[in-house]
Design an enzyme around this catalytic site. Structure first.
Site, PDB file in Angstrom:
ATOM      1  N   GLU A 254       1.404  14.396 -29.722  1.00  0.00           N
ATOM      2  CA  GLU A 254       2.594  14.917 -29.029  1.00  0.00           C
ATOM      3  C   GLU A 254       2.222  15.816 -27.857  1.00  0.00           C
ATOM      4  O   GLU A 254       1.401  16.734 -27.982  1.00  0.00           O
ATOM      5  CB  GLU A 254       3.486  15.699 -29.996  1.00  0.00           C
ATOM      6  CG  GLU A 254       4.744  16.250 -29.322  1.00  0.00           C
ATOM      7  CD  GLU A 254       5.782  16.777 -30.280  1.00  0.00           C
ATOM      8  OE1 GLU A 254       6.825  17.276 -29.799  1.00  0.00           O
ATOM      9  OE2 GLU A 254       5.572  16.713 -31.497  1.00  0.00           O
TER      10      GLU A 254
ATOM     11  N   ASP B 269      11.692  16.707 -39.440  1.00  0.00           N
ATOM     12  CA  ASP B 269      12.298  18.025 -39.600  1.00  0.00           C
ATOM     13  C   ASP B 269      13.096  18.399 -38.347  1.00  0.00           C
ATOM     14  O   ASP B 269      13.836  19.378 -38.347  1.00  0.00           O
ATOM     15  CB  ASP B 269      11.254  19.091 -39.927  1.00  0.00           C
ATOM     16  CG  ASP B 269      10.144  19.217 -38.885  1.00  0.00           C
ATOM     17  OD1 ASP B 269      10.193  18.504 -37.870  1.00  0.00           O
ATOM     18  OD2 ASP B 269       9.219  20.026 -39.100  1.00  0.00           O
ATOM     19  N   SER B 270      12.987  17.581 -37.300  1.00  0.00           N
ATOM     20  CA  SER B 270      13.852  17.740 -36.125  1.00  0.00           C
ATOM     21  C   SER B 270      15.321  17.591 -36.502  1.00  0.00           C
ATOM     22  O   SER B 270      16.207  18.060 -35.788  1.00  0.00           O
ATOM     23  CB  SER B 270      13.491  16.703 -35.055  1.00  0.00           C
ATOM     24  OG  SER B 270      13.460  15.393 -35.603  1.00  0.00           O
TER      25      SER B 270
ATOM     26  N   GLU C  43       1.637  18.373 -40.003  1.00  0.00           N
ATOM     27  CA  GLU C  43       1.214  18.797 -38.672  1.00  0.00           C
ATOM     28  C   GLU C  43      -0.151  19.488 -38.716  1.00  0.00           C
ATOM     29  O   GLU C  43      -0.591  19.974 -39.753  1.00  0.00           O
ATOM     30  CB  GLU C  43       2.253  19.747 -38.058  1.00  0.00           C
ATOM     31  CG  GLU C  43       3.563  19.080 -37.730  1.00  0.00           C
ATOM     32  CD  GLU C  43       4.497  19.982 -36.917  1.00  0.00           C
ATOM     33  OE1 GLU C  43       4.086  21.098 -36.554  1.00  0.00           O
ATOM     34  OE2 GLU C  43       5.628  19.555 -36.654  1.00  0.00           O
TER      35      GLU C  43
ATOM     36  N   LYS D 202       4.381  13.058 -43.503  1.00  0.00           N
ATOM     37  CA  LYS D 202       3.689  13.492 -42.290  1.00  0.00           C
ATOM     38  C   LYS D 202       3.455  14.992 -42.325  1.00  0.00           C
ATOM     39  O   LYS D 202       4.351  15.751 -42.726  1.00  0.00           O
ATOM     40  CB  LYS D 202       4.490  13.144 -41.033  1.00  0.00           C
ATOM     41  CG  LYS D 202       3.771  13.548 -39.720  1.00  0.00           C
ATOM     42  CD  LYS D 202       4.515  13.061 -38.497  1.00  0.00           C
ATOM     43  CE  LYS D 202       5.727  13.912 -38.182  1.00  0.00           C
ATOM     44  NZ  LYS D 202       5.347  15.308 -37.797  1.00  0.00           N
TER      45      LYS D 202
ATOM     46  N   ASP E  98       8.895  13.959 -43.054  1.00  0.00           N
ATOM     47  CA  ASP E  98       8.211  15.143 -42.537  1.00  0.00           C
ATOM     48  C   ASP E  98       8.097  16.196 -43.631  1.00  0.00           C
ATOM     49  O   ASP E  98       9.100  16.553 -44.272  1.00  0.00           O
ATOM     50  CB  ASP E  98       9.020  15.733 -41.373  1.00  0.00           C
ATOM     51  CG  ASP E  98       8.256  15.721 -40.069  1.00  0.00           C
ATOM     52  OD1 ASP E  98       7.017  15.583 -40.103  1.00  0.00           O
ATOM     53  OD2 ASP E  98       8.887  15.854 -39.010  1.00  0.00           O
TER      54      ASP E  98
END
Length: 280
Positions: free
Chosen positions: A185, A47-48, A118, A116, A86
């Site tokens: 991270e 999503d970056s 979070e 993925k 993501d």
């Protein structure tokens, strides 16, 4: 470089043998093509991309449709790498059933191999549900940008004893819930080392020191294409922003000075046809 297609069992074998795992982001066809050909094991459609490609200030506004568009472009290019999509903010938090539907879209429509998510404990119900639906899930603990920007900002995590214990417990809970790997991270290297030794699944570090089972970077950071936010843990392997800027400037100058296009870049015709056209 091996031609073997990378899957979750491949990663388990790599951890067992101590072979480091490589992972980079990609958001479009040409970049994914290059990353895959270079032999990178995992490609994260992060999503970056909302920041590096779509121009958002944070990853929060990125939608499922935008993530699916980028995922489709990447999977069209890939032959070997495992592609992980993501799950964007609020695509899995509400309820497990919605998380499964959205994860299913990434696999069915986007042709991703995994997704993925979070955070640790708050994400466990959706992780279990997605795994039970037959879709591999990568976890992500430590600094989790989707929620960090709304709470305390993008800061190093796990420096205090309680915070470090929470991150370790989150990682262990994600493994128990069925995650096949976990991104660590922006945490101290010693904490990452402890987590990596404790887990039987691979850890992928980004700002987490050298002892993780693998490493990941955002491709635009690696190539010097994004300078709006440059974390300490980013290493720039090229300065493509300067290369591109110089090339564009040369093009502009040559057009203004009538040096491009020249004869070498112009189509020609035979002299008889040319004379006939000039007579017109």
């Amino acid at each position: 470089m091996t031609s073997q297609t990378v899957r979750t069992v491949t990663l388990q074998e790599m951890k067992r043998k101590g072979r480091k795992i490589t992972m980079l982001t990609a958001y479009d066809y040409p970049m994914a093509l290059l990353v895959d050909r270079a032999g990178i094991d995992l490609i994260l459609v992060g999503d970056s991309g909302g920041m590096t490609v779509l121009g958002y200030e944070t990853t929060i506004p990125v939608t499922m449709d935008e993530m699916l568009m980028m995922t489709k472009a990447v999977t069209r290019a890939v032959k070997r790498s495992m592609v992980i999509a993501d799950m964007p903010f609020m695509s899995y938090e509400a309820e497990p059933a919605e998380a499964v539907r959205n994860a299913g879209r990434f696999v069915k429509e986007g042709l991703a191999h995994a997704v993925k998510v979070e955070r640790g404990w708050p994400s466990l119900p959706c992780v279990r549900a997605i795994v039970d639906a037959g879709i591999p899930v990568m976890g992500h603990v430590g600094l989790t940008p989707q929620t960090a920007v709304l709470q305390e900002g993008l800061k190093v995590q796990g420096r205090g004893r309680d915070d470090a214990r929470r991150i370790l417990e989150d990682a262990m809970a994600l493994e128990k819930a069925g995650a096949f790997a976990i991104v660590l991270e922006a945490i101290p290297g010693v904490l990452a080392r402890v987590i990596t030794k404790r887990l039987t699944i691979p850890t992928i570090g980004i700002g987490a020191g050298p002892d993780c089972d693998g490493q990941v970077l955002v491709i635009h950071d690696l190539l010097g294409l994004f300078d709006r936010f440059v974390p300490k843990f980013t290493k720039q392997y090229a300065d493509l922003a300067k290369v591109i800027s110089d090339a564009v400037s040369r093009f502009r100058e040559e057009v203004i000075e009538c040096r491009f296009p020249d004869a070498a870049h112009t189509y020609s015709i035979d002299q008889e046809t040319e004379r006939a056209l000039l007579d017109l």
